[in-house]
Design an enzyme around this catalytic site. Structure first.
Site, mmCIF file in Angstrom:
data_model
loop_
_atom_site.group_PDB
_atom_site.id
_atom_site.type_symbol
_atom_site.label_atom_id
_atom_site.label_comp_id
_atom_site.label_asym_id
_atom_site.label_seq_id
_atom_site.Cartn_x
_atom_site.Cartn_y
_atom_site.Cartn_z
ATOM 1 N N HIS A 1 0.814 -1.029 0.008
ATOM 2 C CA HIS A 1 0.154 0.204 0.010
ATOM 3 C C HIS A 1 1.011 1.365 0.658
ATOM 4 C CE1 HIS A 1 -3.106 -2.745 0.554
ATOM 5 N NE2 HIS A 1 -4.068 -1.518 -0.274
ATOM 6 N N GLU B 1 -10.099 -12.014 -5.940
ATOM 7 C CA GLU B 1 -8.591 -11.872 -5.325
ATOM 8 C C GLU B 1 -7.987 -13.072 -4.568
ATOM 9 O OE1 GLU B 1 -7.978 -8.065 -3.370
ATOM 10 O OE2 GLU B 1 -10.177 -8.436 -1.917
ATOM 11 N N ASP C 1 -3.830 -8.771 -4.264
ATOM 12 C CA ASP C 1 -4.047 -10.540 -3.545
ATOM 13 C C ASP C 1 -3.677 -11.125 -4.038
ATOM 14 O OD1 ASP C 1 -4.379 -9.316 -0.930
ATOM 15 O OD2 ASP C 1 -6.036 -7.814 -1.272
#
Ligand code: PEP
Ligand code: MG
Length: 581
Positions: free
Chosen positions: A191, A434, A458
């Site tokens: 992130h 995901e 992911d």
């Protein structure tokens, strides 16, 4: 000059002075002060030393009470050391006579003494050097404040170099003051990396150890296109990069011409390009880049720097801003995906997990905390009456989970209806694909939702069992891996068979080398970081679907991620030489 290679996560080339942030605090730039500031600087130094000494005394009391006097005395010795007149006199002299900033004076004096101690063969003395480094850190903390505060309040533009930056530290960077950043750790879909793209700051992560080779103020080049960091470049390299920066700037400006043109292939097939956003103000970034809508609104950023859960009104205000700005274009609002490397709720903070990426994150957390989930659903539903809203659930692993989410949504709808609050009854519902289990069961999932959005960030991590934030497994973490591509194909086929929309919203969709492959696999919708929209549009407009299908066919014959990526890089370079090396 030293050259390091890492993972490019946000494009652009930057040249500037280093600000080095280490794990514990700040390395000290060799900063000088104006003569007129001498007296104030000495005062600042004295206050910091006094505060650090007081803190050491407090520690002495606390540690003595807890572990005994013997251990508490270590801090007593620190306090005595800090106020040693010879030591303090030397520091003040550097400020008064040589105009050194207080931080630099502290570092120089303490490090000189520590080095002298370290060189002694008698370990009774040499081990005291560690105490001196502790003392240095403590005084510096008082001079510099917490590191987060410092990097968010920069006065001059710099290139930030750090071991790691948390997503919230990254979010606090001011793009006007940070030319670029580079970190020793981190992966391509962490992130922190995504945040760099959001802020449009060139960035390279996962460089491995380099902080010990650099000092504050050194000249640094960050090449966010190719994942290169250069420390103290020589003249020729510097010139070359100045040119590269200009070429990239011209190329990026040239792409703005595409803004109002549709993402149409050469054989007239329309591709929908959506933007991924984290903050409401980014709706504007999407529109400026000519996006067809918002394909992923990551709502967990509402938790940034917040001590309590956001209220329904706070959710609603944020969503309303985006939906109104998009004026009828679709906005896919994803329910909270908290946990792992994203921001934590109060519940999570009190519950440390051994394996957070496999733990109570995302929709699992929401299903355990229905107040949290329902509050957000109410706000999304209310915002749906303002425009074209869709709701999407993240990290769904089983059909049961999806059905539970839908049941709760039905309850929330009933509540709103009873309260006479307006919302779109037929709001489209989608799920992210995901987790490999959901990809494998895509056919069944497709019968229960209106759309899929494939979260490759992911999906790659869970398919290959390679942490998306860990640079040491970055070579394994690869969207071009044939195992991942097989899952993609399964999901796209299932969506087509069941006649529902399917898009990719992971970072893979914004990487130009994958565009042809994704179109060839049958995708007609992509959602990417807004700054990547023009590049992706350029590729779409340069090819035919037949060409894309041939690429996908060729790729299906390849057996390793390396072969896939080399092949894709080669064919994409012909279209976009400026960004594909
Ligand atoms: C993904 O996993 O690909 C995705 C888009 O979600 P996030 O990056 O927010 O986990
Ligand atoms: Mg995800």
């Amino acid at each position: 000059m030293e050259i390091k290679r890492g993972i490019p996560v946000s494009p652009g080339v930057a040249i500037g002075p280093a600000l080095v942030v280490d794990t514990e605090g700040f390395r000290i730039p060799q900063r000088f002060i104006d003569r007129k500031q001498r007296r104030d600087e000495v005062q600042r130094l004295r206050e910091a030393i006094k505060a650090a000494a007081l803190e050491a005394r407090d520690n002495q009391d606390a540690i003595s009470a807890k572990l005994g006097k013997k251990y508490g005395d270590i801090f007593a010795a620190h306090a005595v050391f800090m106020q040693d007149q010879t030591l303090v006199g030397e520091m003040e002299a550097l400020v008064k006579e040589q105009d050194h900033a207080a931080e630099y004076a502290v570092s120089r004096v303490i490090r000189r003494h520590a080095k002298a101690l370290e060189s002694l063969t008698d370990t009774r003395f040499s081990s005291r050097a560690a105490d001196l480094f502790d003392i240095e850190k403590s005084i510096l903390r008082h001079l510099l404040g917490e590191r987060g505060e410092l990097i968010s309040h920069l006065k001059e533009p710099v290139v930030v170099l750090a071991h790691d930056l948390t997503p919230s530290e990254t979010a606090a960077l001011d793009p006007k003051m940070v030319f670029a950043f580079a970190t020793e750790s981190g992966g391509r879909a962490s992130h922190t990396a995504i945040m760099a793209g959001v802020l449009e700051i060139p960035a390279v992560v996962g460089l491995g150890r380099f902080l010990t080779d650099v000092s504050g103020g050194d000249e640094i080049i960050v090449d966010g296109n190719r994942g290169v960091l250069i420390l103290n470049p020589d003249e020729e390299t510097r010139k070359r990069y100045e040119q590269a920066r200009q070429v990239f700037g011209t190329f990026a400006t040239g792409l703005t011409e595409l803004r109002d043109k549709p993402a149409l292939t050469k054989d007239n097939i329309r591709v929908t390009l959506h933007g991924n956003i984290e903050f409401p103000q980014e709706a504007q970034h999407c529109l400026e880049r000519g996006a067809d809508g918002v394909g992923l609104y990551r709502t967990e950023f509402l938790y940034l720097n917040k001590k309590t859960d956001p209220t329904e009104e706070e959710h609603y205000e944020a969503y309303g801003t985006v939906v109104r700005a998009l004026g009828g274009k679709p906005v896919v609002i994803r329910t909270l995906d908290l946990g792992a490397d994203k921001f934590a709720t109060q519940v999570e903070k009190s519950h440390l997990e051994r394996n957070p990426f496999l733990g109570l994150r995302s929709v699992r957390l929401c299903l355990r905390n229905l107040t949290l989930f329902k509050t957000q659903m109410r706000a999304i539903l209310r915002a749906s009456s303002l425009g074209n809203v869709r709701m999407m659930f993240p990290m769904v692993s089983t059909l049961l989970e999806l059905r539970q989410c839908k049941m709760i949504l039905a309850e929330v709808k009933e509540d709103l209806e009873e309260e006479g609050i307006s919302f779109q009854r037929k709001l489209p519902i989608g799920t992210m694909i995901e987790v490999p289990s959901a990809a494998i069961m895509a056919d069944e999932f497709a019968r229960e939702v209106d759309f899929f959005s494939i979260g490759t960030n992911d999906l790659v991590q869970y398919t290959l069992a390679a942490d998306r934030t860990n640079e040491t497994v970055a070579a394994l973490y690869n969207p071009g891996d044939p195992a991942v591509l097989r899952l993609l194909r399964m999901v796209i086929d299932a969506a087509q068979k069941n006649n529902i929309e399917v898009s990719v919203c992971g970072e893979m969709s914004g990487e130009p080398i994958y565009t042809m492959l994704l179109l060839g696999l049958g995708l007609r919708q992509l959602s990417v970081t807004p700054q990547n929209i023009p590049e992706i549009k350029k590729i779409v407009r340069s090819i035919t679907i037949d060409e894309a299908k041939k690429v996908a066919q060729e790729v299906s014959r390849l057996e390793t991620a390396r072969d896939v990526n080399n092949y894709l890089r080669e064919i994409t370079r012909r279209i976009l030489p400026e960004v594909v090396s």
